[in-house]
Each structure stands twice: as structure tokens, then as C-alpha cells.
Design a protein around this motif. Structure first.
Motif, PDB file in Angstrom:
ATOM      1  N   HIS A 157       0.901  -1.438   0.055  1.00  0.00           N
ATOM      2  CA  HIS A 157      -0.020   0.047   0.017  1.00  0.00           C
ATOM      3  C   HIS A 157       0.864   1.290  -0.082  1.00  0.00           C
ATOM      4  O   HIS A 157       0.295   2.152   0.153  1.00  0.00           O
ATOM      5  CB  HIS A 157      -0.987   0.119   1.147  1.00  0.00           C
ATOM      6  N   SER A 158       2.140   1.204  -0.116  1.00  0.00           N
ATOM      7  CA  SER A 158       3.010   2.221  -0.237  1.00  0.00           C
ATOM      8  C   SER A 158       2.654   2.974  -1.469  1.00  0.00           C
ATOM      9  O   SER A 158       2.156   2.502  -2.526  1.00  0.00           O
ATOM     10  CB  SER A 158       4.543   2.010  -0.440  1.00  0.00           C
TER      11      SER A 158
ATOM     12  N   LEU B 144       1.302   5.486   2.954  1.00  0.00           N
ATOM     13  CA  LEU B 144       0.407   4.853   2.651  1.00  0.00           C
ATOM     14  C   LEU B 144      -0.344   5.633   1.746  1.00  0.00           C
ATOM     15  O   LEU B 144      -0.484   6.850   1.983  1.00  0.00           O
ATOM     16  CB  LEU B 144      -0.441   4.098   3.752  1.00  0.00           C
TER      17      LEU B 144
END
Length: 296
Positions: free
Chosen positions: A207-208, A243
Motif C-alpha cells: 500500500h506504499s 500509505l
């Protein structure tokens, strides 16, 4: 199929209880620092997911299960052709069907990032600026509708059995809640679990907003598919992960209404609002957080 007794009487209550357990555990032992008020996010994510919950029960679950029953009755699909209709054949087919479902979902997840139409819907899931168990239900109803066709095609081609399909759906939902949860497991325990299963640290890297980190860790239940294809990563500390999606950095913009409209709007480039593509803090050790939203 107007009722699915096992799912309605056993599966759904267990999933609700597991969701509550993950909420409690992530509150007691958070993995990542949250930037926004968690209660407001949880309420927003659940509110946005309500149409998806209805779609899950009315279409996402029953239609593939009907396909599985039809495939069995008409002996359609590779597993029905290759395996004998004995008790051993049923068990082997069930296990193979379960594993095939999860491996296929590795590629479906990959496709939701790489196929422009699918990414329009899947981007909604990734725009969450924090991540916890409620992110596991933050899926656009359009993405779920598109996945129904994929599930049906997979079941008919492979001949996946009714029980393999329904058990996989339960494990799928449980795994999604687990690996989205903001729960800090002891590192050695998580390493042991991650040998086989997707874990919160592993999925947090996916989710970076950094492209190289985002393009990894595609698995849903088993981590072995990522290991097999060289896409497994556990080398980024969670405190170095920012995120979300680079172009969406303001929580005030991510209202329920906007999340529903997002797939139908002009798509934004994978860049921050200032036009810069984010890089890993490990590549730029002097960089400050790229989360430009105001923390609360």
C-alpha cells in the motif's frame, strides 16, 4: 440459492467477530502511526462498503457458487475431467481447487493494478491514507461486479467445487481483514506466519505510494505465490512506508461520494500534488514524510 445456510449461519457471524477482534488487537498493539482519527475512517469505510456488502450477498457469492454446482453436475472443468468421482478424488480436487483459486487471485490482483479499467476501480481501495482492518472492506462495488465474471470463468474452466469455492470465500475475507489490520505482531511470530501467509507488514508495503514498493506483494492468502514469482518484499520498515495514492493526499477530498465517483473521473498521474513522483526514504535519507495532509 436464495439462502446459503453455511455462509449465512456460520460464515457471516465468524467474519463479523473476526473483524471486531482485529479492531481490538490493532487498538491494543498498533503497527503504524495513524495520521487521522480512526473512528471517522472506520465509519467512512464501512459506510462506503455497504453497497458492496449487499452485492457480496446477492451476486458475488451466489453466482459463482451456482456456477460451481452447475460445473459439477455437468462435469465441466479440468478438475472434473481429470479426477475420479471417488472420496479421494473429491478431497484432492477440493484442495487443488482451493489452491488454484488463491493463485488465480494473485494474478487478478496484479491485473487490477495493470489493466486501466480495473485500476480505475481498485484505486479507490488504495486511496486510504491510513490502513487498518476497515480498509479490507473499502472496495468499490464496481470492482466487485467485475470480479464476479472472473470468479465464474475461473470456476468453469478449472471445475472448482462448491465447497472449495465457499470455503475459499470465507478464508479470502478473513485473510483480507488480517493482512490489512494495523496489528503489530511480534516480529519473529510474523516472520514465521509470513513463511506461508500474507501478513500486515507484508501487505503494508504493497500500500506504499512508492512505485517499486507498491508493485510487490500481490498475494491474498498465501505468500508463496509472491516468493515463486520474485515479488515478495519484507525489507521496508513500516515507519518508512507512506500509505495511499500519491495524487490523493487530503482526507477531506476522500468523501464517500467522491470515492463512488472516482472511477468515472479523469485519472491522475502517479505523482504527488507538487508533480513529484515519490521515492523511498531509503533512496532519499534526508527526505521528510511525503504525506502532505494535516495530521490530527
Amino acid at each position: 440459492m436464495s439462502t446459503i445456510p453455511f455462509f449465512d449461519s456460520v460464515g457471516s457471524p465468524l467474519l463479523v467477530l473476526f473483524f471486531a477482534l482485529m479492531l481490538f488487537l490493532q487498538w491494543r498493539r498498533p503497527l503504524r502511526l495513524l495520521h487521522f482519527k480512526p473512528l471517522r475512517r472506520v465509519v467512512r469505510n464501512i459506510g462506503f462498503a455497504l453497497p458492496a456488502f449487499v452485492m457480496l450477498r446477492l451476486a458475488l457469492l451466489p453466482i459463482p457458487l451456482l456456477a460451481a454446482r452447475w460445473a459439477h453436475d455437468h462435469q465441466v472443468g479440468f478438475l472434473n475431467w481429470l479426477l475420479p468421482s471417488t472420496s479421494i478424488g473429491v478431497w484432492v480436487g477440493g484442495i487443488l481447487g482451493f489452491l488454484a483459486f488463491d493463485y488465480a487471485y494473485y494474478w487478478w490482483h496484479y491485473a487490477t493494478h495493470k489493466v486501466p479499467l480495473l485500476w480505475r476501480f481498485h484505486t479507490v481501495h488504495h486511496t486510504d491514507l491510513d490502513m487498518d482492518v476497515s480498509t479490507a472492506v473499502r472496495f468499490h462495488v464496481g470492482e466487485l461486479l467485475l470480479s464476479v465474471g472472473f470468479r465464474v470463468l475461473l470456476i468453469l474452466v478449472l471445475g472448482i467445487s462448491f465447497w472449495s469455492a465457499i470455503l475459499y470465500e470465507m478464508f479470502f475475507d478473513t485473510a483480507a481483514q488480517f493482512h490489512h489490520a494495523n496489528w503489530r505482531l511480534p516480529r519473529k511470530v510474523e516472520q514465521l506466519i509470513n513463511f506461508l501467509f500474507v501478513t500486515p507488514r507484508m501487505h503494508g508495503i504493497h500500500h506504499s505510494i512508492v512505485r517499486d514498493e507498491f508493485n510487490s506483494n500481490w498475494g491474498t492468502l498465501f505468500s508463496v505465490w509472491d516468493r515463486l514469482h520474485g515479488t515478495h518484499r519484507m525489507d521496508i520498515p513500516q515507519e518508512d512506508v507512506t500509505l495511499g495514492v500519491p495524487a490523493f493526499r487530503e482526507e477531506s477530498e476522500l468523501t464517500i461520494g467522491h470515492l463512488f465517483r472516482m472511477p468515472f473521473e479523469k485519472q491522475r498521474d502517479w505523482k504527488l500534488p507538487n508533480g513529484v513522483e515519490p521515492v523511498s526514504r531509503r533512496q532519499s535519507p534526508t527526505a521528510t514524510s511525503v504525506n502532505t495532509a494535516t495530521e490530527e
